[in-house]
Design a protein around this motif. Structure first.
Motif, PDB file in Angstrom:
ATOM      1  N   UNK A  69      12.595   0.988  -0.803  1.00 14.59           N
ATOM      2  CA  UNK A  69      12.195   1.011   0.606  1.00 14.59           C
ATOM      3  C   UNK A  69      11.576  -0.319   1.033  1.00 14.59           C
ATOM      4  N   UNK A  70      10.695  -0.863   0.183  1.00 18.40           N
ATOM      5  CA  UNK A  70       9.997  -2.094   0.551  1.00 18.40           C
ATOM      6  C   UNK A  70      10.988  -3.237   0.785  1.00 18.40           C
ATOM      7  N   UNK A  89       0.630   7.703  -3.296  1.00 18.18           N
ATOM      8  CA  UNK A  89       1.358   8.854  -3.829  1.00 18.18           C
ATOM      9  C   UNK A  89       1.532   9.937  -2.773  1.00 18.18           C
ATOM     10  N   UNK A  90       0.527  10.119  -1.922  1.00 17.38           N
ATOM     11  CA  UNK A  90       0.557  11.232  -0.967  1.00 17.38           C
ATOM     12  C   UNK A  90       1.702  11.109   0.026  1.00 17.38           C
ATOM     13  N   UNK A  91       2.060   9.854   0.350  1.00 12.91           N
ATOM     14  CA  UNK A  91       3.066   9.662   1.393  1.00 12.91           C
ATOM     15  C   UNK A  91       4.473   9.546   0.836  1.00 12.91           C
ATOM     16  N   UNK A  97       0.839  -1.203   0.000  1.00 16.28           N
ATOM     17  CA  UNK A  97       0.000   0.000   0.000  1.00 16.28           C
ATOM     18  C   UNK A  97       0.871   1.249   0.000  1.00 16.28           C
ATOM     19  N   UNK A  98       1.911   1.213   0.827  1.00 19.24           N
ATOM     20  CA  UNK A  98       2.833   2.362   0.881  1.00 19.24           C
ATOM     21  C   UNK A  98       3.467   2.613  -0.479  1.00 19.24           C
ATOM     22  N   UNK A  99       3.937   1.536  -1.087  1.00 20.63           N
ATOM     23  CA  UNK A  99       4.608   1.671  -2.378  1.00 20.63           C
ATOM     24  C   UNK A  99       3.656   2.185  -3.445  1.00 20.63           C
TER      25      UNK A  99
END
Lengths: 85, 187
Positions: free
Chosen positions: B3-4, A77-79, A72-74
């Motif tokens: 990062x992942x 876009x906002x984060x 989800x992080x990858x």
């Protein structure tokens, strides 16, 4: 030479190299002559090993959820660092 | 640097640390840590520094939680532990009279979950230094910086924490039948 009671208070510090050189020398002198304190420091060393190996394991279901979170992080876009200017 | 990929390598260690810091809230803490790390990972130039960098972020997240929940850090005196010696208590109580390796037998009755349970019972002020130094190979100087305390304070907390930990191991063994079980096996 220091007494067992005095050595006892600093055995952990001696083992973990946290005492002053002077204190270290006094404890080393005591250990040369005291079988009981030698036994105690060997015990503390084993206890240290037992603690170091007691790290909780990552459960499989938590690992799966973490993977999903990373995805989800990858995908967000906002984060993203470059999205923050 | 992906990062992942970096985070995946560190996940088991981060989860272990989170469990030791906040117990059942570990998963939330790992997510919070990963989110903060992701937002700032462009600052990380040296991949070798990633474990220490993530540890710092996680400890800060945990401390923020403690503060936000109003858990005050108290320097409790932990009376009666200064001169406690688990080694001597075991020798005096001799819980396994048939053993010729009494002290090792005692320690080896403790599985990882038992050790972790005893650690969890320590006040945060003592548990955090123990966890960082003895379970995550953080130096005392680094631990002092992470916890924002002078080195002398950190060393004093480590000393008290270790003594209380020794005492709590003995209490835990008595309360969880670890001594009785070995006595049965020896008979």
């Amino acid at each position: 030479m220091i007494r067992c009671e005095d050595a006892l208070r600093d055995l952990w510090g001696y083992l973990c190299d946290e005492v002053t050189p002077e204190s270290r020398a006094r404890i080393a002198e005591h250990l040369d002559a005291c079988r009981r304190c030698c036994g105690e420091i060997a015990f503390l060393n084993e206890l240290r090993r037992v603690v170091a190996e007691a790290e909780p394991e990552l459960p499989a279901d938590v690992g799966v959820r973490m993977e999903a979170f990373l995805a989800t992080l990858e995908g967000s876009t906002d984060d993203r660092p470059d999205a923050q200017g | 640097m992906e990062f992942a990929e970096l985070a995946r390598e560190q996940l088991p260690r981060l989860y272990g640390l989170a469990r030791q810091l906040v117990g059942e809230d570990a998963e939330d803490l790992v997510q919070e840590c990963l989110l903060k790390a992701y937002r700032s990972h462009a600052e990380l130039r040296d991949r070798q520094a990633a474990p220490a960098w993530l540890t710092r972020i996680m400890v800060n997240c945990a401390r923020d939680r403690f503060r936000s929940r109003g858990r005050r850090v108290r320097e409790s005196p932990l009376p009666d532990v200064e001169d406690f010696s688990l080694y001597r208590v075991i020798a005096a109580e001799d819980p396994f009279p048939y053993s010729d390796s009494l002290h090792l037998d005692f320690l080896h009755r403790f599985g990882p979950e038992d050790v972790w349970a005893v650690l969890r019972g320590l006040p945060e002020i003592y548990r955090l230094p123990l966890v960082l130094v003895h379970m995550h190979d953080v130096s005392t100087k680094q631990a002092a910086r992470l916890l924002s305390v002078p080195l002398g304070t950190l060393l004093a907390r480590l000393h008290r924490g270790r003594k209380q930990f020794e005492k709590d191991l003995w209490t835990y063994a008595r309360e969880h039948d670890l001594l009785r079980e070995i006595a049965r096996e020896g008979t």
